[in-house]
Design a protein around this motif. Structure first.
Motif, PDB file in Angstrom:
ATOM      1  N   ASN A  85       0.861  -1.175   0.000  1.00 18.48           N
ATOM      2  CA  ASN A  85       0.000   0.000   0.000  1.00 18.48           C
ATOM      3  C   ASN A  85       0.899   1.227   0.000  1.00 18.48           C
ATOM      4  N   PRO A  86       1.191   1.774  -1.174  1.00 15.04           N
ATOM      5  CA  PRO A  86       2.109   2.903  -1.229  1.00 15.04           C
ATOM      6  C   PRO A  86       1.574   4.146  -0.523  1.00 15.04           C
ATOM      7  N   ASP A  87       0.271   4.236  -0.360  1.00 12.74           N
ATOM      8  CA  ASP A  87      -0.324   5.408   0.282  1.00 12.74           C
ATOM      9  C   ASP A  87      -0.438   5.245   1.795  1.00 12.74           C
ATOM     10  N   GLN A  88       0.039   4.143   2.325  1.00 16.01           N
ATOM     11  CA  GLN A  88      -0.081   3.879   3.752  1.00 16.01           C
ATOM     12  C   GLN A  88       0.663   4.926   4.574  1.00 16.01           C
ATOM     13  N   ASP A  89       1.829   5.347   4.122  1.00 13.09           N
ATOM     14  CA  ASP A  89       2.570   6.374   4.851  1.00 13.09           C
ATOM     15  C   ASP A  89       1.784   7.685   4.889  1.00 13.09           C
ATOM     16  N   LEU A  90       1.175   8.017   3.774  1.00 10.04           N
ATOM     17  CA  LEU A  90       0.377   9.240   3.711  1.00 10.04           C
ATOM     18  C   LEU A  90      -0.833   9.138   4.625  1.00 10.04           C
ATOM     19  N   LEU A  91      -1.483   7.991   4.634  1.00  8.95           N
ATOM     20  CA  LEU A  91      -2.641   7.789   5.505  1.00  8.95           C
ATOM     21  C   LEU A  91      -2.244   7.869   6.974  1.00  8.95           C
ATOM     22  N   ASP A  92      -1.090   7.284   7.311  1.00  2.00           N
ATOM     23  CA  ASP A  92      -0.613   7.361   8.696  1.00  2.00           C
ATOM     24  C   ASP A  92      -0.333   8.804   9.102  1.00  2.00           C
ATOM     25  N   LEU A  93       0.212   9.600   8.209  1.00  2.00           N
ATOM     26  CA  LEU A  93       0.487  11.007   8.479  1.00  2.00           C
ATOM     27  C   LEU A  93      -0.811  11.791   8.695  1.00  2.00           C
ATOM     28  N   LEU A  94      -1.788  11.535   7.853  1.00  5.74           N
ATOM     29  CA  LEU A  94      -3.078  12.226   7.989  1.00  5.74           C
ATOM     30  C   LEU A  94      -3.773  11.864   9.298  1.00  5.74           C
ATOM     31  N   LYS A  95      -3.665  10.585   9.683  1.00  3.18           N
ATOM     32  CA  LYS A  95      -4.262  10.173  10.949  1.00  3.18           C
ATOM     33  C   LYS A  95      -3.568  10.852  12.120  1.00  3.18           C
ATOM     34  N   ALA A  96      -2.270  10.975  12.039  1.00  2.00           N
ATOM     35  CA  ALA A  96      -1.530  11.643  13.111  1.00  2.00           C
ATOM     36  C   ALA A  96      -1.913  13.102  13.199  1.00  2.00           C
TER      37      ALA A  96
END
Length: 122
Positions: A105-116
């Motif tokens: 999931n290449p967007d997982q890092d972006l999703l984790d950042l948005l959640k933070a």
């Protein structure tokens, strides 16, 4: 008193015969020695070749011993190289599996950042 038959002196006719017999015995002994010398001279090439064959056999046995020892060392080196190669393959496989898990999931890092960020704002 001894009888005449017991104390008879040697007759002069027997003397040359005894001398001839002793000379024949001497010549016979000399002939045996000469035959022995002929035997030694006749056997010397065979003894030399036999010595050469023994020397060659000894050299070949040492050669084969060294070849076997070298083969054993090469086998141990090959096994060590195989183990090292397998260990490197395991490292590559582990790092590539971690990269594959992240790449699922290449967007997982972006999703984790948005959640933070969302959690920080609330």
């Amino acid at each position: 008193m001894p009888s005449k038959s017991q104390a008879q002196p040697e007759q002069p006719a027997d003397m040359p015969l005894n001398t001839l017999e002793s000379d024949m015995e001497t010549l016979s002994k000399i002939g045996e020695a000469a035959n022995l010398n002929d035997l030694v001279l006749g056997l010397s090439p065979a003894v030399a070749v036999a010595s050469l064959y023994v020397s060659n056999a000894n050299s070949l046995s040492i050669l084969y011993e060294n070849a076997v020892a070298t083969q054993q060392q090469q086998t141990q080196l090959a096994q060590s190289a195989l183990k090292a190669g397998i260990a490197q393959l395991h490292k590559v496989t582990e790092s590539s599996s971690a990269a594959t898990a992240a790449a699922e999931n290449p967007d997982q890092d972006l999703l984790d950042l948005l959640k933070a960020v969302k959690n920080a704002v609330q």
